[in-house]
Design an enzyme around this catalytic site. Structure first.
Site, mmCIF file in Angstrom:
data_model
loop_
_atom_site.group_PDB
_atom_site.id
_atom_site.type_symbol
_atom_site.label_atom_id
_atom_site.label_comp_id
_atom_site.label_asym_id
_atom_site.label_seq_id
_atom_site.Cartn_x
_atom_site.Cartn_y
_atom_site.Cartn_z
ATOM 1 N N GLU A 1 0.838 -1.198 0.000
ATOM 2 C CA GLU A 1 0.000 0.000 0.000
ATOM 3 C C GLU A 1 0.876 1.252 0.000
ATOM 4 O OE1 GLU A 1 -3.990 -1.658 2.277
ATOM 5 O OE2 GLU A 1 -2.889 0.024 3.140
ATOM 6 N N HIS B 1 -0.331 4.529 1.963
ATOM 7 C CA HIS B 1 -0.663 4.570 3.393
ATOM 8 C C HIS B 1 0.593 4.890 4.208
ATOM 9 C CE1 HIS B 1 -2.778 2.635 7.053
ATOM 10 N NE2 HIS B 1 -1.523 2.770 7.439
HETATM 11 ZN ZN LIG Z 1 -4.651 3.347 4.911
#
Ligand SMILES: [Zn+2]
Length: 288
Positions: A260, A263
């Site tokens: 990710e 993030h």
């Molecule tokens: Zn997140």
């Protein structure tokens, strides 16, 4: 309140997105991500040639007298003790592991380490940065210390001509519960577990994280972010402001989540630098 009710109330706005399941994105995003997952991954530069930071310059000034028993000062102790080891910050309730330091910037929450259901961070504020989320939306909130750091990071990004915008920060236990239930209902429990967190297991509940995207992706949270100039900038520079990219490529087995790049998680500048330079996850860093 029941999960079902929550889903009913807010379900329409929930769509699936990955581990941080920030779910504001449409199915389009979901499809993007799915298709990407099947592609062989693109090049990723992992240019951490572990700088051998010779931490202990303890010259063991040889000529001095040899070991006087008892006078044993371990000079590197201060560094080691600065960070809590994961084993020391967890307790067990009803067979569930619950973290004992949910309001620490060093907290590690994951699929094995739950945040208390009633934990709400203190000092949630709205960082002054551009957002995709509407005004007044709780997802614009972060813990004040992290919010300030995010403002610094966004200012630096702007100076570097990077167009980044914040998507989603704080998320309550109840909201995460609703998201998971929605995903489970729609995609099945197994898929839901891969791409979204159970309530109590999302870092977003700590108020220390933010999902970031860019206009070239229309604000989507997708793996593609990692290969945009903005995503590369974040990966290379976030640590200077106290953030780390939390879910790294190739570390899925350790973090429990897919890659990710969008993030980021606040841990403070000192820890972020160490973690960045070592190219490791929070699980590895705090395992010590
Ligand atoms: Zn997140």
């Amino acid at each position: 309140m029941t999960v079902r009710k929550l889903v009913f109330v807010s379900g329409l706005s929930l769509a699936l997105v990955a581990g941080c399941s920030s779910n504001e994105q449409s199915d389009q995003t979901m499809n993007d991500e799915k298709s990407e997952q099947t592609e062989p991954d693109k090049e990723e530069k992992n240019e951490d040639n572990k700088t051998n930071s010779e931490a202990n310059e303890e010259n063991s000034s040889s000529n001095e007298d040899t070991n006087q028993n008892g006078a044993n000062n371990e000079p590197d102790e201060s560094q080691q003790n600065a960070y809590p080891a994961m084993g020391e910050t967890v307790t067990e309730e009803n067979g569930k592991k619950i973290v004992t330091n949910p309001d620490s910037i060093y907290v590690v929450a994951n699929k094995n380490r739950n945040l208390p259901a009633d934990f709400v961070p203190k000092n949630l504020v709205e960082p002054n940065v551009p957002f995709y989320a509407n005004e007044g939306d709780p997802k614009r909130l972060m813990v004040d210390e992290a919010a300030k750091a995010l403002e610094e990071m966004f200012a630096a990004a702007e100076e570097a001509d990077m167009q980044i915008k914040a998507v989603s920060g704080y998320r309550s236990y109840e909201r995460q519960e609703a998201i998971f239930a929605y995903n489970a209902e729609r995609y099945g429990a197994e898929k839901a577990n891969q791409v979204s967190a159970h309530a109590g297991q999302s870092e977003h509940q700590t108020g220390l994280t933010m999902d970031i995207s860019t206009p070239s992706l229309n604000g989507a949270l997708t793996e593609k972010f990692g290969s945009t100039p903005e995503g590369e900038w974040v990966a290379e520079n976030a640590y200077k402001y106290g953030f780390v990219v939390r879910y790294l490529k190739g570390k899925e087995d350790i973090t429990g989540y897919q890659y990710e790049p969008w993030h980021v998680r606040y841990v403070g500048k000192e820890a972020a630098k160490e973690i960045h330079e070592a190219g490791i996850t929070l699980e590895e860093f705090f395992a010590k």
